[in-house]
Enzyme design. Structure first.
Site, PDB file in Angstrom:
ATOM      1  N   LYS A  96      57.816 -14.323   3.013  1.00 44.75           N
ATOM      2  CA  LYS A  96      58.411 -13.032   2.620  1.00 44.75           C
ATOM      3  C   LYS A  96      57.546 -11.875   3.125  1.00 44.75           C
ATOM      4  O   LYS A  96      58.073 -10.834   3.532  1.00 44.75           O
ATOM      5  CB  LYS A  96      58.556 -12.994   1.094  1.00 44.75           C
ATOM      6  CG  LYS A  96      59.216 -11.739   0.528  1.00 44.75           C
ATOM      7  CD  LYS A  96      60.730 -11.814   0.531  1.00 44.75           C
ATOM      8  CE  LYS A  96      61.414 -10.517   0.122  1.00 44.75           C
ATOM      9  NZ  LYS A  96      61.385 -10.224  -1.271  1.00 44.75           N
TER      10      LYS A  96
ATOM     11  N   GLY B  46      46.109 -37.907  -6.437  1.00 44.61           N
ATOM     12  CA  GLY B  46      46.393 -38.906  -7.468  1.00 44.61           C
ATOM     13  C   GLY B  46      47.400 -39.948  -7.023  1.00 44.61           C
ATOM     14  O   GLY B  46      48.270 -39.668  -6.202  1.00 44.61           O
TER      15      GLY B  46
ATOM     16  N   GLY C 287      63.449 -30.027   8.428  1.00 42.07           N
ATOM     17  CA  GLY C 287      63.576 -30.598   7.087  1.00 42.07           C
ATOM     18  C   GLY C 287      62.221 -30.990   6.526  1.00 42.07           C
ATOM     19  O   GLY C 287      61.197 -30.898   7.217  1.00 42.07           O
TER      20      GLY C 287
ATOM     21  N   ASP D  61      60.685 -30.355  -5.874  1.00 43.30           N
ATOM     22  CA  ASP D  61      61.242 -30.853  -4.607  1.00 43.30           C
ATOM     23  C   ASP D  61      61.266 -32.373  -4.482  1.00 43.30           C
ATOM     24  O   ASP D  61      62.049 -32.900  -3.688  1.00 43.30           O
ATOM     25  CB  ASP D  61      60.431 -30.286  -3.424  1.00 43.30           C
ATOM     26  CG  ASP D  61      60.718 -28.811  -3.175  1.00 43.30           C
ATOM     27  OD1 ASP D  61      61.427 -28.197  -3.993  1.00 43.30           O
ATOM     28  OD2 ASP D  61      60.216 -28.269  -2.172  1.00 43.30           O
TER      29      ASP D  61
ATOM     30  N   HIS E  31      76.415   4.762  -6.733  1.00 44.25           N
ATOM     31  CA  HIS E  31      76.728   5.272  -5.398  1.00 44.25           C
ATOM     32  C   HIS E  31      75.606   6.171  -4.896  1.00 44.25           C
ATOM     33  O   HIS E  31      75.028   6.904  -5.688  1.00 44.25           O
ATOM     34  CB  HIS E  31      78.030   6.071  -5.480  1.00 44.25           C
ATOM     35  CG  HIS E  31      78.547   6.468  -4.143  1.00 44.25           C
ATOM     36  ND1 HIS E  31      79.054   5.556  -3.238  1.00 44.25           N
ATOM     37  CD2 HIS E  31      78.627   7.682  -3.543  1.00 44.25           C
ATOM     38  CE1 HIS E  31      79.430   6.208  -2.144  1.00 44.25           C
ATOM     39  NE2 HIS E  31      79.176   7.498  -2.307  1.00 44.25           N
TER      40      HIS E  31
HETATM   41  P1  FAD Z   1      54.925 -27.826  -4.195  1.00 48.18           P
HETATM   42  O1  FAD Z   1      54.975 -26.387  -4.500  1.00 48.18           O
HETATM   43  O2  FAD Z   1      55.162 -28.282  -2.842  1.00 48.18           O
HETATM   44  O3  FAD Z   1      53.620 -28.414  -4.840  1.00 48.18           O
HETATM   45  C1  FAD Z   1      53.235 -29.748  -4.706  1.00 48.18           C
HETATM   46  C2  FAD Z   1      51.709 -29.806  -4.728  1.00 48.18           C
HETATM   47  O4  FAD Z   1      51.300 -31.142  -4.941  1.00 48.18           O
HETATM   48  C3  FAD Z   1      51.088 -29.365  -3.420  1.00 48.18           C
HETATM   49  O5  FAD Z   1      49.987 -28.513  -3.656  1.00 48.18           O
HETATM   50  C4  FAD Z   1      50.612 -30.678  -2.804  1.00 48.18           C
HETATM   51  O6  FAD Z   1      49.532 -30.497  -1.922  1.00 48.18           O
HETATM   52  C5  FAD Z   1      50.240 -31.443  -4.044  1.00 48.18           C
HETATM   53  N1  FAD Z   1      50.200 -32.898  -3.875  1.00 48.18           N
HETATM   54  C6  FAD Z   1      50.990 -33.684  -3.123  1.00 48.18           C
HETATM   55  N2  FAD Z   1      50.674 -34.978  -3.300  1.00 48.18           N
HETATM   56  C7  FAD Z   1      49.650 -35.002  -4.185  1.00 48.18           C
HETATM   57  C8  FAD Z   1      48.898 -36.046  -4.783  1.00 48.18           C
HETATM   58  N3  FAD Z   1      49.154 -37.332  -4.503  1.00 48.18           N
HETATM   59  N4  FAD Z   1      47.914 -35.718  -5.646  1.00 48.18           N
HETATM   60  C9  FAD Z   1      47.634 -34.424  -5.939  1.00 48.18           C
HETATM   61  N5  FAD Z   1      48.320 -33.408  -5.403  1.00 48.18           N
HETATM   62  C10 FAD Z   1      49.327 -33.686  -4.548  1.00 48.18           C
HETATM   63  N6  FAD Z   1      61.747 -21.384  -2.359  1.00 48.18           N
HETATM   64  C11 FAD Z   1      62.282 -20.274  -2.918  1.00 48.18           C
HETATM   65  O7  FAD Z   1      62.682 -20.309  -4.085  1.00 48.18           O
HETATM   66  N7  FAD Z   1      62.374 -19.101  -2.216  1.00 48.18           N
HETATM   67  C12 FAD Z   1      61.931 -18.987  -0.943  1.00 48.18           C
HETATM   68  O8  FAD Z   1      62.030 -17.919  -0.335  1.00 48.18           O
HETATM   69  C13 FAD Z   1      61.340 -20.125  -0.339  1.00 48.18           C
HETATM   70  N8  FAD Z   1      60.840 -20.065   0.915  1.00 48.18           N
HETATM   71  C14 FAD Z   1      60.240 -21.150   1.469  1.00 48.18           C
HETATM   72  C15 FAD Z   1      59.720 -21.036   2.756  1.00 48.18           C
HETATM   73  C16 FAD Z   1      59.108 -22.112   3.349  1.00 48.18           C
HETATM   74  C17 FAD Z   1      58.522 -21.960   4.737  1.00 48.18           C
HETATM   75  C18 FAD Z   1      59.009 -23.355   2.637  1.00 48.18           C
HETATM   76  C19 FAD Z   1      58.345 -24.539   3.271  1.00 48.18           C
HETATM   77  C20 FAD Z   1      59.533 -23.472   1.357  1.00 48.18           C
HETATM   78  C21 FAD Z   1      60.153 -22.375   0.762  1.00 48.18           C
HETATM   79  N9  FAD Z   1      60.692 -22.445  -0.527  1.00 48.18           N
HETATM   80  C22 FAD Z   1      61.274 -21.329  -1.096  1.00 48.18           C
HETATM   81  C23 FAD Z   1      60.697 -23.721  -1.286  1.00 48.18           C
HETATM   82  C24 FAD Z   1      59.589 -23.751  -2.341  1.00 48.18           C
HETATM   83  O9  FAD Z   1      58.347 -23.433  -1.765  1.00 48.18           O
HETATM   84  C25 FAD Z   1      59.541 -25.138  -2.975  1.00 48.18           C
HETATM   85  O10 FAD Z   1      60.832 -25.456  -3.438  1.00 48.18           O
HETATM   86  C26 FAD Z   1      58.579 -25.213  -4.139  1.00 48.18           C
HETATM   87  O11 FAD Z   1      57.278 -24.880  -3.749  1.00 48.18           O
HETATM   88  C27 FAD Z   1      58.596 -26.632  -4.732  1.00 48.18           C
HETATM   89  O12 FAD Z   1      57.660 -26.722  -5.773  1.00 48.18           O
HETATM   90  P2  FAD Z   1      57.105 -28.143  -6.226  1.00 48.18           P
HETATM   91  O13 FAD Z   1      56.345 -27.884  -7.479  1.00 48.18           O
HETATM   92  O14 FAD Z   1      58.160 -29.143  -6.225  1.00 48.18           O
HETATM   93  O15 FAD Z   1      56.099 -28.597  -5.065  1.00 48.18           O
END
Ligand code: FAD
Length: 493
Positions: A70, A134, A291, A333, A468
Site C-alpha cells: 500500500k 515450530g 499464487g 491463510d 456532493h
Molecule cells: P501470515 O501473516 O502469513 O503469518 C504467518 C507467520 O507464520 C509468518 O510470520 C511466518 O513466517 C510464520 N511461520 C510459518 N511457518 C512457521 C513455523 N513452522 N513456525 C513458526 N512460524 C512460522 N490482505 C489484505 O487484507 N489486504 C491487502 O491489501 C493485502 N495485500 C497483500 C499483498 C501481498 C503482496 C501479499 C503477499 C498478501 C497480501 N494480503 C493482503 C494477504 C495478507 O497478507 C494475508 O492474508 C495475511 O497476512 C494472512 O495472515 P496469517 O496470519 O494467515 O499468516
C-alpha cells in the site's frame, strides 16, 4: 466442566495456548487469549526467501504484504498526482524521476516500527514470544528450533496453527527459481531495475501498477484471465486503465524459460497460448506472482492426524476453526476455504481465542467480506460478482445498475469509474454485490460494506442522500439498468 478440573487439565501443560505463526491471525489470537487470562506463547520464524530476504515479527501483511504494498501504491499515486498538478497550474519540471532506494528505505523504516510495536504488545500482554520454528510432536507438544539450531519442546492444552503462506514459483519453468523474484523480495529490493515482467495473479497487477506508476517499464503476462474470482467487467476496467496508464500486457501467454545473459539481463521465452507461437524478450527482472503455497509442509501434520486438502495443501477446518484433531485449530491463510485477507485472519483469531476461553460462542462470519485491489484504478467490492449472482440466481432474477463517470480537471479517469449493484429484481431488491472502481475505493467500500452486512436493499440506496461532490455518491444514484442498454455515462452533477 468445573473450574477445579479445568485447572487440573491445564496445569499439566506449559501453556494454555501455543500459537505457531506470529502473523495477522496468530498475533490477534494470542493477544486476545492472554488478555482473557490464558498462559500463551507464540512462535514466529521466517524462513529466508530463495533470494535471502527475511524480516521481523508480524507476518506477511506487515512485512511483505498489505503494508509495504500500500505504501508503494501510495508512492505511485503521488507521482501521478504531481504530473496531474500541472493541469491545475502547478509549475512542475517536465522530467520527473523517482528514487527507488529512498522509497524502499522509508517503507522498511515503517515496517521495522511495526515489528517493534508487535514485540512490545506481546510483552505488555504477557504473551511469551519465541523466535523459533515450530512443528508438532503430538497433539499437545511442539518442537521449537531457533536460527542457531537450538531446540526445545513446549506443551499446550490447545494449539493454533497460523503459519500463513509463501509465494509459489512455477517450478516447471527452467530458470524460474534461479533468476526470478517474488513479492517477498520486491519490497526489500533496495535498487530495483528498470524493466520488469510480472506473471499474473492479483498481487501481480498491484505490483505492476505501482512499478509502472513510479516510472518503470513493466509488462504483465496473463495466462487466462486477470483478477479471477472478481467481477470480470470490473476486472476489465482495471486492466484497461492500467494499459492506458502505461503497463504492458501479454495476454494469453505463459512463460517457458528464463536465462541469464552474460550482461546480467534476463532473457524470457514465452508462448502465446492462442497462436502457439514462441516469443523472446529481455528484462532486468522477473517477478513471479502465480499464487501462494500454504506453510503446512514442515508442521508434521500427518504424524498428528491433522487433515489437509492434498490439492491446496490447506488445513481442513470446521466453522469453529477446529481441525480433525479436536484441540488443534487453524486460522488465516493456511485454513481451507478462508479468504486470504488480513482482517479475516485477525477477526477469526480473536473470536477463536474468546471461544477457547469460554468467553463467547460467536463464530466467524466469512460471508460478504469486503476487499479492495490496490491497482492504479482501485477496485473495491463486497458480495457477489455479476457472474456469480447469475450463476446462483439466474440471469432473469438479477438486476445490474451502473454508471460511468469522469472526474476531475485532468479527466484521466474518463470511462473508467464505474459502479454497479447486482440486486435481486423481485421484492425489496436486496443488493447481492457492490462494485466500485475509482479513487479511495477501499475507503468507499468499507463504508458501504456496513450497509451490506445490515441487509442493504436498492430502496435503502435510493433513500440515502449523497455527499456532493464525491465519487461515492454515484453508488446511491444508480438508476440505469444494464438490461436497458441505455448509455450510463454521468454527464452532469
Ligand atoms: P501470515 O501473516 O502469513 O503469518 C504467518 C507467520 O507464520 C509468518 O510470520 C511466518 O513466517 C510464520 N511461520 C510459518 N511457518 C512457521 C513455523 N513452522 N513456525 C513458526 N512460524 C512460522 N490482505 C489484505 O487484507 N489486504 C491487502 O491489501 C493485502 N495485500 C497483500 C499483498 C501481498 C503482496 C501479499 C503477499 C498478501 C497480501 N494480503 C493482503 C494477504 C495478507 O497478507 C494475508 O492474508 C495475511 O497476512 C494472512 O495472515 P496469517 O496470519 O494467515 O499468516
Amino acid at each position: 466442566m468445573c473450574l477445579f478440573r479445568k485447572q487440573l487439565i491445564t496445569g499439566k501443560f506449559d501453556y494454555d495456548l501455543v500459537v505457531i505463526g506470529g502473523g495477522s491471525g496468530g498475533l490477534a489470537c494470542s493477544k486476545e487469549a492472554a488478555q482473557l487470562g490464558q498462559r500463551v506463547a507464540v512462535l514466529d520464524y521466517v524462513e529466508p526467501s530463495l533470494k535471502g530476504t527475511k524480516w521481523g515479527l508480524g507476518g506477511t501483511c506487515v512485512n511483505v504484504g498489505c503494508i509495504p504494498k500500500k505504501l508503494m501504491h501510495q508512492a505511485a499515486l503521488l507521482g501521478t498526482a504531481v504530473k496531474d498538478a500541472r493541469k491545475y497550474g502547478w509549475q512542475i519540471p517536465e522530467s520527473l524521476s523517482h528514487d527507488w532506494s529512498t522509497m524502499a528505505e522509508a517503507v522498511q523504516n515503517h515496517v521495522k516500527s511495526l515489528n517493534w510495536g508487535h514485540r512490545v504488545q506481546l510483552q505488555d500482554k504477557k504473551v511469551k514470544y519465541l523466535n523459533m520454528k515450530g512443528n508438532l510432536v503430538d497433539k499437545h507438544t511442539i518442537r521449537a528450533v531457533n536460527a542457531k539450531g537450538k531446540e526445545m519442546t513446549v506443551t499446550a492444552k490447545n494449539i493454533v496453527l497460523a503459519t500463513g503462506g509463501r509465494p509459489k514459483y512455477p517450478t516447471h519453468v527452467p530458470g524460474a527459481m534461479e533468476f526470478g523474484i517474488t513479492s517477498d523480495d520486491l519490497v526489500n529490493h533496495y535498487c530495483f531495475p528498470s524493466l520488469c515482467v510480472c506473471v499474473c495473479k492479483d498481487v501481480a497487477l498491484e505490483c505492476a501498477g505501482f512499478l509502472t506508476g513510479i516510472g518503470l517499464d513493466t509488462t504483465v503476462m496473463v495466462r487466462s484471465i486477470a483478477l479471477r474470482g472478481f467481477d470480470q467487467q470490473m476486472s476489465g476496467l482495471v486492466t484497461d486503465y492500467m494499459e492506458a496508464y502505461g503497463t504492458k500486457f501479454s495476454w494469453k501467454c505463459t512463460p517457458k524459460s528464463i536465462e541469464k545473459l552474460p550482461s546480467g539481463i534476463l532473457r524470457v521465452t514465452w508462448m502465446n497460448l492462442n497462436t502457439k507461437e514462441e516469443h523472446q524478450d529481455t528484462f532486468n527482472s522477473v517477478l513471479w506472482a502465480v499464487g501462494r503455497a500454504s506453510e503446512t509442509k514442515t508442521l508434521n501434520l500427518d504424524k498428528v492426524g491433522v487433515e489437509i486438502n492434498i490439492e491446496t495443501g490447506k488445513i481442513i477446518v470446521a466453522a469453529d476453526e477446529a481441525t480433525s484433531v479436536p484441540n488443534i485449530f487453524a486460522i488465516g491463510d493456511i485454513a481451507e476455504g478462508r479468504p486470504e485477507l488480513t482482517p479475516t485472519a485477525i477477526k477469526a483469531g480473536k473470536l477463536l481465542a474468546r471461544r477457547l476461553v469460554g468467553h463467547s460462542t460467536e463464530l466467524m462470519n466469512y460471508d460478504n467480506v469486503a476487499t479492495t485491489v490496490f491497482t492504479p484504478l482501485e477496485y473495491g467490492c463486497v458480495g457477489l460478482s455479476e457472474e456469480e449472482a447469475e450463476r446462483r440466481h439466474g440471469k432473469d432474477q438479477i438486476e445490474v445498475k451502473y454508471s460511468i463517470f469522469a472526474m476531475g480537471v485532468v479527466r484521466h479517469n474518463i470511462k473508467f469509474s464505474y459502479k454497479m449493484v447486482v440486486c435481486l429484481r423481485e421484492g425489496d431488491q436486496r443488493v447481492l454485490g457492490m462494485h466500485f472502481t475509482g479513487p479511495s475505493a477501499g475507503e468507499v467500500t468499507q463504508g458501504f460494506s456496513l450497509g451490506f452486512q445490515c441487509g442493504l436493499t436498492y430502496e435503502h440506496l435510493r433513500n440515502t442522500v449523497g455527499i456532493h461532490p464525491t465519487c461515492a455518491e454515484e453508488l446511491i444514484k444508480l438508476n440505469i439498468t444494464k438490461r436497458s442498454g441505455l448509455d450510463a455515462t454521468v454527464t452532469g452533477c
